[in-house]
Enzyme design. Structure first.
Site, short mmCIF file in Angstrom:
data_model
loop_
_atom_site.label_atom_id
_atom_site.label_comp_id
_atom_site.label_asym_id
_atom_site.label_seq_id
_atom_site.Cartn_x
_atom_site.Cartn_y
_atom_site.Cartn_z
N GLY A 81 0.84 -1.21 0.00
CA GLY A 81 0.00 0.00 0.00
C GLY A 81 0.86 1.25 0.00
CD1 TRP B 114 -1.64 1.60 -5.90
CD2 TRP B 114 -1.87 3.41 -4.61
NE1 TRP B 114 -2.65 2.37 -6.44
CE2 TRP B 114 -2.81 3.49 -5.66
CE3 TRP B 114 -1.84 4.44 -3.68
CZ2 TRP B 114 -3.71 4.55 -5.80
CZ3 TRP B 114 -2.72 5.49 -3.81
CH2 TRP B 114 -3.64 5.54 -4.86
CG HIS B 115 0.40 6.18 -1.20
ND1 HIS B 115 0.00 5.04 -0.57
CD2 HIS B 115 -0.62 7.06 -1.07
CE1 HIS B 115 -1.21 5.22 -0.07
NE2 HIS B 115 -1.62 6.44 -0.37
N GLY B 116 3.94 5.67 -4.22
CA GLY B 116 5.04 6.25 -4.97
C GLY B 116 6.24 5.33 -4.99
CG PHE C 254 0.24 9.40 -4.85
CD1 PHE C 254 1.60 9.58 -4.76
CD2 PHE C 254 -0.58 10.01 -3.93
CE1 PHE C 254 2.15 10.35 -3.75
CE2 PHE C 254 -0.03 10.78 -2.91
CZ PHE C 254 1.33 10.95 -2.83
#
Lengths: 472, 354
Positions: A321, A324-326, A472
């Site tokens: 997770g 996923w943001h960066g 993102f």
């Protein structure tokens, strides 16, 4: 075309005009919305439309083939291909450069200098969101939870629907597609609550979030040159900025969609009022956390294979997770910290013999829980916001050096003012359980509050800061 | 299944419109009231000057103020324009010393970070409405002409939507409206200040310091030659040359700038800025840099303006790694070399002017 620009509102007026003109023909409404969504996306960069069309085509076809196939192994192979296409596309644009750079550095430190071709990709807008939309579609069909749509038009609209295209919420096919495949009713109530949501979203984004960058950015750029109170201020303000920025975007997206009679998922429910970290993840970026729960945590085994496996599954889910943001180790650490918090929280509950799911806290229990949870969450934002790992560690070192604490009172007004502005919206929403809380108020209070909010939006309008979650 | 239409009960619809009208009336009343408040001398005296908050970036007003001061003190005959490569690469003081302009009209560095050719064209208009240089030296890099650069597009978009830019340069209805608002509405001018005060609890955040000198130049001390080879990859920045093409709106904007300045009687010189050897690795295709040079040369020929290609080897100036701060920005040593070399070319040009 950002939601907080005059261009978007001009675009919206045209789209709504056409939408209402086609009131009795929902099929034509869908066609018009599809074209509008592609135009909306092309206004950013038309060349990336190809990537979205490719993902749309692959998942539409995969859905049909899986549904038509009787052979479980073939269905599995098709699903694997669809998921690999989604993840492969996401990885190509988002993570290849990151992994190549990480490998180069690692090998260099091991005394094995090797240069991988450095790929500095431009991230197609919204790719992290729409690939998750399409993956959910293919997986749901594989599981038999959902029948594939017959119309390519409706599926393409599900992927590209402009209010949720670039930063979510990540709405499930089971929720959105049925709405897109039937006539929608646009009632005065929906219009009123939609307008209220847009106003609240603009207030959060334009008045609060966009006004904070000047205080946050310089501190995170060079933490070593700032005092501990200044670092605390920047951290508290960033926690607010990212919340108002993203929740504001979601409010506008939901409000705009509601003007067309289409409901989108709630994505935020006053996350900083959470009494524990588990509750935080039921209130923060709800559409992502539930996606990760349903398509990653539960397939990994969830909590069905003993405590250790449960904790490992939690950590894996939160680490991914974070990623996923960066594509940066700071995001992985951010996810890892949240994973650690969740593991510790569940371990404590298990030790006390309490059930896995916490009861809703009230009164002083909630306040006490908030007093513990908020600082823990605050700490994770250091990694989320810092430009690099070294910078994040420097930030923490400076923060806990407690230098210049005598000046703490000087930064308190700068922390308190924007938080009070945010609480003016969050408290009524929390107490009423209604995001568009304004419509429930008495007319005099409703008109006065709406007028003040709109006035503040007009005064603050024009900064044109992009939404943080677009990256993102 | 309900029909897709807005027609619910008519009464509810009327109530919705009436409510919206009440809110709008309150907002208009509030705006007028605030305008009256902001016009009061005492209120304005208690607030900081709003100009610095009005441009697309924080330091634009400081650039303009610097230009105005120099113009008033000595007059400005040469204005440097360009992006961050010009900001650190063109030192007006060295330039003036080399052309023996210790007194009298001086050079000023009006370069602004991140601006592509379209924004440079806009700021050429902004500057020349405040000062009247004889010559503008526009330092060009490949990214200035690339319409696909995300940063370039973002900056161009911000410049295009800046009310101050519109007020200062556009003669259309929007520009005139902005001009009118800047001139006549105290609330419009002060609204960024009011916003900053509201979210700051009555305190204003310190704006970024002015990091350029009084002539608009940034002295960069870093040296590319001191960066270990293992860290060089981190200096690559594909953003400016992503999906590279020198053809499109930015090339059109440069042609427009040439035409604008010709009309104003201001001479323009294009300078192809030096780049380090490693810079070319940014391009997907090595031949793209050559395409850029060809296009720049073409624009110079068609527009009949000189092009000084400082990236090619010259007898009087050679740029080495030690002259660069990174792959594309000159440091102060490189800036000194380039500025002196440009001064020699300026002198040569002046000597042949009729």
């Amino acid at each position: 075309m950002l939601f907080n620009t005059p261009e978007f509102f001009a675009f919206l007026v045209v789209v709504l005009g056409l939408y209402y003109a086609l009131a009795r023909r929902w099929g034509w409404q869908n066609r018009m919305l599809l074209v509008a969504s592609y135009l909306f996306y092309a206004a950013w960069d038309w060349r990336f439309l190809g990537v979205m069309l490719f993902i749309t085509g692959v998942n539409f076809l995969a859905g049909r083939l899986m549904f038509d196939s009787e052979d479980p192994r073939q269905r599995k192979r098709i699903l694997a291909l669809a998921v690999a296409t989604n993840l492969g596309t996401l990885c190509y644009f988002k993570y290849v450069g990151f992994f190549a750079e990480s490998a180069t550095r690692l090998l260099d430190r091991l005394g094995l200098p090797m240069t991988f071709p450095m790929l500095h990709m431009i991230l197609p807008l919204g790719i992290s969101f729409y690939t998750f939309h399409t993956m959910a579609y293919s997986i749901d069909i594989y599981r038999g939870d959902f029948k594939p749509v017959r119309s390519m038009r409706d599926f393409a609209l599900y992927v590209s629907y402009f209010p949720q295209l670039v930063a979510g919420p990540i709405v499930r096919p089971t929720y959105l597609l049925p709405q897109l495949q039937a006539p929608r009713a646009v009632t005065p109530e929906k219009v009123a609550t939609g307008l209220a949501l847009i106003l609240i979203g603009l207030f959060r984004k334009v008045v609060i979030a966009d006004g904070l960058g000047l205080r946050i950015d310089p501190v995170f750029r060079s933490p070593a040159t700032h005092t501990s109170p200044e670092l605390l201020m920047a951290l508290c303000l960033f926690a607010l900025q990212i919340y108002c920025d993203f929740a504001g975007y979601t409010d506008i997206a939901r409000g705009v969609s509601r003007l067309m009679g289409i409901e989108l998922w709630e994505n935020f429910r006053q996350p900083y009022f959470s009494a524990n970290i588990s509750e935080f993840w039921t209130r923060w970026h709800i559409s992502l956390s539930t996606w990760l729960r349903d398509y990653l945590y539960i397939p990994l085994g969830g909590n069905r294979h003993g405590q250790l496996r449960t904790y490992a599954n939690l950590m894996i889910t939160m680490l991914l997770g974070g990623l996923w943001h960066g594509a940066a180790w700071t995001f992985v650490i951010w996810g890892g910290l949240h994973g650690t918090y969740l593991v510790v929280y569940h371990a404590i509950r298990a030790r006390r013999g309490l059930p896995g799911r916490a009861e809703a806290a009230h009164g002083w229990q909630r306040l006490a829980g908030m007093a513990v949870t908020f600082p823990l969450v605050l700490l994770t934002w250091v990694f989320f916001r810092s430009p690099g790992l070294a910078s994040a560690l420097e930030f923490l070192r400076q923060l806990f050096a407690f230098q210049g604490m005598a000046t703490l009172w000087l930064v308190l007004p700068a922390i308190a003012a924007p938080w009070l502005l945010s609480l003016a919206v969050d408290v009524p929403q929390f107490l009423s359980g209604e995001q568009a809380f304004l419509v429930r108020w008495r007319p005099a209070a409703r008109f006065a509050t709406a007028a003040v909010m709109l006035l503040l939006v007009l005064i603050a309008f024009g900064a044109r800061a992009p939404f943080i979650y677009f990256q993102f | 299944v309900p029909r897709s239409s807005i027609s619910s009960s008519e009464a509810k619809l009327i109530a919705l419109v009436r409510n919206a009208a009440i809110v709008l009336a309150l907002v208009i009343g509030g705006l007028l009231g605030l305008e009256w408040v902001m016009r009061q001398q005492a209120v304005q005296a208690a607030l900081p000057q709003p100009e610095r908050y009005l441009w697309h970036a924080d330091n634009i007003q400081a650039k303009l103020d610097g230009l105005a001061r120099l113009d008033q003190a000595r007059g400005v005959d040469v204005l440097f324009l360009g992006n961050s490569t010009a900001l650190s690469g063109l030192d007006p003081t060295t330039f003036d010393e080399a052309r023996l302009h210790d007194t009298g009209p001086a050079a000023y560095n009006g370069a602004l970070e991140g601006i592509p050719a379209s924004a440079a064209r806009t700021f050429a208009q902004v500057y020349t409405r405040r000062a009247r240089p004889d010559m503008i030296i526009y330092a060009v890099t490949p990214q200035d002409l690339n319409p696909n650069s995300p940063t370039g597009r973002d900056v161009a978009d911000r410049v295009r939507h800046s009310g101050m830019v519109a007020a200062a340069t556009q003669d259309d209805a929007y520009g005139q409206l902005m001009h009118w608002l800047v001139d006549h509405s105290a609330l419009f001018r002060y609204r960024p200040v009011l916003h900053a005060l509201a979210v700051g609890g009555g305190q204003l955040a310190p704006l970024p310091g002015i990091y350029f000198d009084e002539r608009g130049w940034v002295s960069d001390k870093k040296r590319l030659s001191e960066v270990p080879p293992a860290d060089r990859a981190r200096l690559l920045n594909k953003d400016g040359v992503w999906d590279y093409t020198p053809i499109g709106e930015q090339a059109v904007a440069l042609a427009g700038m040439i035409a604008d300045l010709k009309q104003q009687g201001i001479r323009l010189v294009l300078v192809n800025m030096p780049v380090s050897e490693g810079y070319l690795a940014n391009f997907d295709h090595p031949e793209d840099y050559q395409h850029y040079l060809t296009e720049l040369s073409q624009l110079s020929k068609v527009g009949d303006v000189p092009l000084w290609d400082m990236a090619s080897p010259h007898e009087d100036v050679v740029f080495e790694e030690a002259d660069f701060a990174d792959l594309i920005h000159l440091n102060r040593f490189g800036a000194a070399k380039l500025s002196a070399a440009l001064a020699r070319r300026w002198q040569a040009l002046e000597s042949v002017q009729p």
